[in-house]
Design a protein around this motif. Structure first.
Motif, PDB file in Angstrom:
ATOM      1  N   UNK A 183      -2.973   4.698  17.426  1.00 35.74           N
ATOM      2  CA  UNK A 183      -1.782   3.968  16.537  1.00 35.74           C
ATOM      3  C   UNK A 183      -3.147   3.239  15.733  1.00 35.74           C
ATOM      4  N   UNK A 184      -2.844   3.041  14.101  1.00 44.23           N
ATOM      5  CA  UNK A 184      -3.099   3.196  13.237  1.00 44.23           C
ATOM      6  C   UNK A 184      -2.336   2.451  12.094  1.00 44.23           C
ATOM      7  N   UNK A 185      -2.906   1.477  11.196  1.00 41.77           N
ATOM      8  CA  UNK A 185      -2.502   1.775   9.778  1.00 41.77           C
ATOM      9  C   UNK A 185      -2.446   2.184   8.856  1.00 41.77           C
ATOM     10  N   UNK A 186      -1.133   3.456   8.283  1.00 38.83           N
ATOM     11  CA  UNK A 186      -0.972   4.303   7.514  1.00 38.83           C
ATOM     12  C   UNK A 186      -0.894   3.788   6.104  1.00 38.83           C
ATOM     13  N   UNK A 187      -1.417   4.468   4.859  1.00 39.36           N
ATOM     14  CA  UNK A 187      -1.681   4.188   3.849  1.00 39.36           C
ATOM     15  C   UNK A 187      -1.365   4.792   3.291  1.00 39.36           C
ATOM     16  N   UNK A 188      -0.821   5.081   1.813  1.00 37.49           N
ATOM     17  CA  UNK A 188      -0.718   6.719   1.028  1.00 37.49           C
ATOM     18  C   UNK A 188      -0.179   6.513  -0.091  1.00 37.49           C
ATOM     19  N   UNK A 189      -1.201   7.028  -1.034  1.00 34.71           N
ATOM     20  CA  UNK A 189      -0.834   6.432  -2.753  1.00 34.71           C
ATOM     21  C   UNK A 189      -0.345   5.598  -3.526  1.00 34.71           C
ATOM     22  N   UNK A 190      -1.142   4.382  -3.001  1.00 28.74           N
ATOM     23  CA  UNK A 190      -0.261   3.415  -2.860  1.00 28.74           C
ATOM     24  C   UNK A 190      -1.845   1.631  -3.773  1.00 28.74           C
ATOM     25  N   UNK A 191      -0.888   0.838  -4.283  1.00 28.41           N
ATOM     26  CA  UNK A 191      -2.285   0.016  -4.389  1.00 28.41           C
ATOM     27  C   UNK A 191      -1.839  -1.273  -3.533  1.00 28.41           C
ATOM     28  N   UNK A 192      -2.481  -1.371  -3.109  1.00 29.25           N
ATOM     29  CA  UNK A 192      -3.328  -3.190  -2.551  1.00 29.25           C
ATOM     30  C   UNK A 192      -2.343  -4.120  -2.413  1.00 29.25           C
ATOM     31  N   UNK A 193      -1.396  -4.451  -1.823  1.00 25.90           N
ATOM     32  CA  UNK A 193      -1.789  -6.611  -1.829  1.00 25.90           C
ATOM     33  C   UNK A 193      -2.754  -6.945  -2.280  1.00 25.90           C
ATOM     34  N   UNK A 194      -2.947  -7.549  -3.556  1.00 31.00           N
ATOM     35  CA  UNK A 194      -4.488  -8.267  -3.899  1.00 31.00           C
ATOM     36  C   UNK A 194      -4.338  -8.986  -2.784  1.00 31.00           C
ATOM     37  N   UNK A 195      -5.795  -8.774  -2.745  1.00 34.01           N
ATOM     38  CA  UNK A 195      -6.722  -9.845  -1.234  1.00 34.01           C
ATOM     39  C   UNK A 195      -6.034  -9.497  -0.777  1.00 34.01           C
ATOM     40  N   UNK A 196      -6.206  -8.027   0.189  1.00 38.27           N
ATOM     41  CA  UNK A 196      -5.820  -7.537   1.226  1.00 38.27           C
ATOM     42  C   UNK A 196      -7.396  -8.029   2.391  1.00 38.27           C
ATOM     43  N   UNK A 197      -6.535  -7.919   3.268  1.00 36.78           N
ATOM     44  CA  UNK A 197      -8.074  -8.042   4.240  1.00 36.78           C
ATOM     45  C   UNK A 197      -7.601  -6.753   5.349  1.00 36.78           C
ATOM     46  N   UNK A 212     -10.277  -5.200  12.809  1.00 39.77           N
ATOM     47  CA  UNK A 212     -10.552  -4.333  13.621  1.00 39.77           C
ATOM     48  C   UNK A 212      -9.086  -4.108  14.595  1.00 39.77           C
ATOM     49  N   UNK A 213      -7.969  -4.684  14.441  1.00 43.99           N
ATOM     50  CA  UNK A 213      -7.031  -4.684  15.579  1.00 43.99           C
ATOM     51  C   UNK A 213      -6.634  -2.990  15.834  1.00 43.99           C
ATOM     52  N   UNK A 214      -6.571  -2.232  14.599  1.00 41.28           N
ATOM     53  CA  UNK A 214      -6.290  -1.270  14.318  1.00 41.28           C
ATOM     54  C   UNK A 214      -7.217  -0.535  13.355  1.00 41.28           C
TER      55      UNK A 214
END
Length: 481
Positions: free
Chosen positions: A168-182, A185-187
């Motif tokens: 399983x994973x976090x999926x990110x596609x064509x996006x601007x990350x939330x400011x000060x994202x962290x 190693x969980x996924x």
């Protein structure tokens, strides 16, 4: 008008021997039968299948798919089902025992969950195509999906294990990350398209975090990227295909791009591999304060370069930059480049003309605009080596623009001055295994005990440098067989 005459001459053909005539008639019959077979199927012949159970053979007893990210289709693998006997066999069913939805079966161009009544001729085989697609589950750690392909003839059931490891994973596609994202190693994080760190924002990446990117994916940093791994839990940036041959192939994703507003970027114990390029700096703030600092990092196996820096400030300590299809590190159009206890080695398996390290005060942007600015280069206790004669090159468009200092390095170069300042020219550094990207030193390396002592107390693997350090990212240690 005069008409031309066509003269015809009659030739007497030799008689064809009887045995040749018989061969010709037989060949014509076979051709006609083939035509009829295509048109009408009237010459087809299907032997009666045996009524006895037959032990078929398989090209493998276990068909395994390496770690797959949930909801990503795998490569297609092949399974041959062979009939080793001189009798035709009717396979009454080919089916997955647990009816798992994770595996997809294709036979003779048809994709189905099962197949029945497949005639297998004597000493012939069927080719089954298999792919895997795993749904997102509840587990953070890798998990296994297992099923059994049942192949039945005359109530004789044989099976092949199907096994797929999912993640399983976090999926990110064509996006601007939330400011000060962290990220942690969980996924793992699986990226596609363009993922951006906005201006005045920070992306912090914790030890052990794994980032996997799809083809043509770029992580674009307008703010700051701070990735701080540890020796035991490094951070990894790589491609999202973990099956061969993709897992070790260059150019499988884009790379990390730093744009004009970016600052305070830092990588420690981080691996970046298998991309077009590792890091691409376009910051245009040449104040000699590093826009990006890399410490104890591995950056390589790139389709272009490990480091591309345009009018930007870069520094690296105890790091390895390796194996690229073009130049490995390139600093152009001004800025600064500081390499201390680094190994820059290019043994990529393609012919190239570009050197492992290139430094120039001149560059051109994407619109062919000339960029000309002072460039400061400092090389200390570093190795720059590879397969071509001149693995380090310089270009100065404007006199006085290139400020170059160096000491206690090992170079492959025809530039005579590079043998000065306690540096070594054209002596093989005796890496352990360049074809495996293993750039540790062997016991006969000229780099051993030849570096200038600094405040860098350990090497890239945490080995103490002592009072007589070695040149490059590695201290020599005896290799256990």
């Amino acid at each position: 008008m005069v008409k031309s005459k066509t003269l015809l001459k009659t030739y007497r053909l030799p008689k064809m021997p009887v045995k040749w005539m018989k061969r010709l008639n037989k060949a014509i019959s076979l051709i006609l039968c083939g035509v009829l077979l295509i048109g009408f199927g009237s010459c087809s012949y299907e032997p009666e299948p045996t009524t006895e159970a037959v032990n078929l053979t398989f090209s493998t007893d276990t068909l395994q798919f390496d770690t797959l990210f949930a909801e990503r289709l795998s490569i297609t693998k092949r399974l041959k089902i062979k009939n080793p006997t001189n009798k035709a066999v009717n396979i009454s069913s080919i089916v997955l025992r647990n009816q798992s939805q994770a595996f997809q079966l294709t036979l003779n161009g048809r994709t189905q969950s099962s197949f029945s009544n497949q005639l297998l001729l004597p000493e012939d085989s069927l080719l089954l195509l298999v792919s895997a697609n795993i749904d997102q589950g509840d587990e953070n750690n890798p998990f296994v999906i297992r099923d059994y392909l049942e192949v039945v003839n005359q109530e004789n059931s044989q099976s092949v294990v199907f096994e797929a490891w999912g993640q399983n994973a976090h999926y990110l596609s064509d996006t601007i990350l939330d400011c000060d994202a962290r990220w942690n190693a969980e996924k793992p994080y699986v990226l596609s398209g363009t993922v951006q760190v906005d201006s005045s924002c920070v992306l912090s990446i914790e030890p052990g975090t794994r980032i996997y990117s799809a083809t043509q994916t770029f992580l674009v940093v307008n703010g700051s990227l701070q990735a701080e791994g540890t020796l035991e839990n490094p951070i990894i940036f790589t491609n999202d295909r973990l099956d061969e041959p993709f897992v070790s192939a260059a150019g499988q994703w884009g790379g990390i791009v730093f744009l004009e507003d970016s600052k305070d970027n830092y990588f420690k114990h981080t691996t970046i591999k298998n991309a077009l390029f590792g890091v691409n700096l376009n910051i245009f703030n040449p104040d000699n304060e590093p826009d990006l600092m890399m410490e104890n990092c591995f950056v390589g196996n790139m389709a272009i370069s490990s480091v591309i820096s345009l009018n930007s400030d870069f520094a690296a300590i105890n790091s390895v930059f390796y194996n690229t299809a073009s130049g490995t590190v390139s600093h152009t159009g001004g800025g600064s480049a500081y390499y201390t206890h680094c190994t820059i080695a290019n043994y990529f398996n393609v012919a190239r003309e570009d050197p492992s390290a290139f430094f120039s005060d001149l560059a051109f942007d994407n619109n062919d605009n000339e960029i000309l600015a002072p460039l400061e280069v400092q090389l200390l206790n570093s190795i720059i080596y590879g397969r071509i004669t001149d693995e380090i090159q310089f270009f100065e468009q404007q006199e006085g623009n290139l400020n170059f200092s160096f000491s206690h390095n090992l170079f492959r170069s025809s530039i005579s001055v590079l043998s000065e300042n306690n540096s070594i020219s054209n002596q093989d550094p005796e890496f352990v295994e360049v074809n495996e990207a293993d750039f540790r030193l062997q016991e006969n390396s000229p780099a051993i005990d030849d570096a200038l002592p600094t405040n860098i107390s350990t090497d890239i693997q945490g080995t103490s440098r002592g009072t007589s350090p070695d040149i490059g990212a590695y201290e020599y240690v005896e290799i256990e067989e």
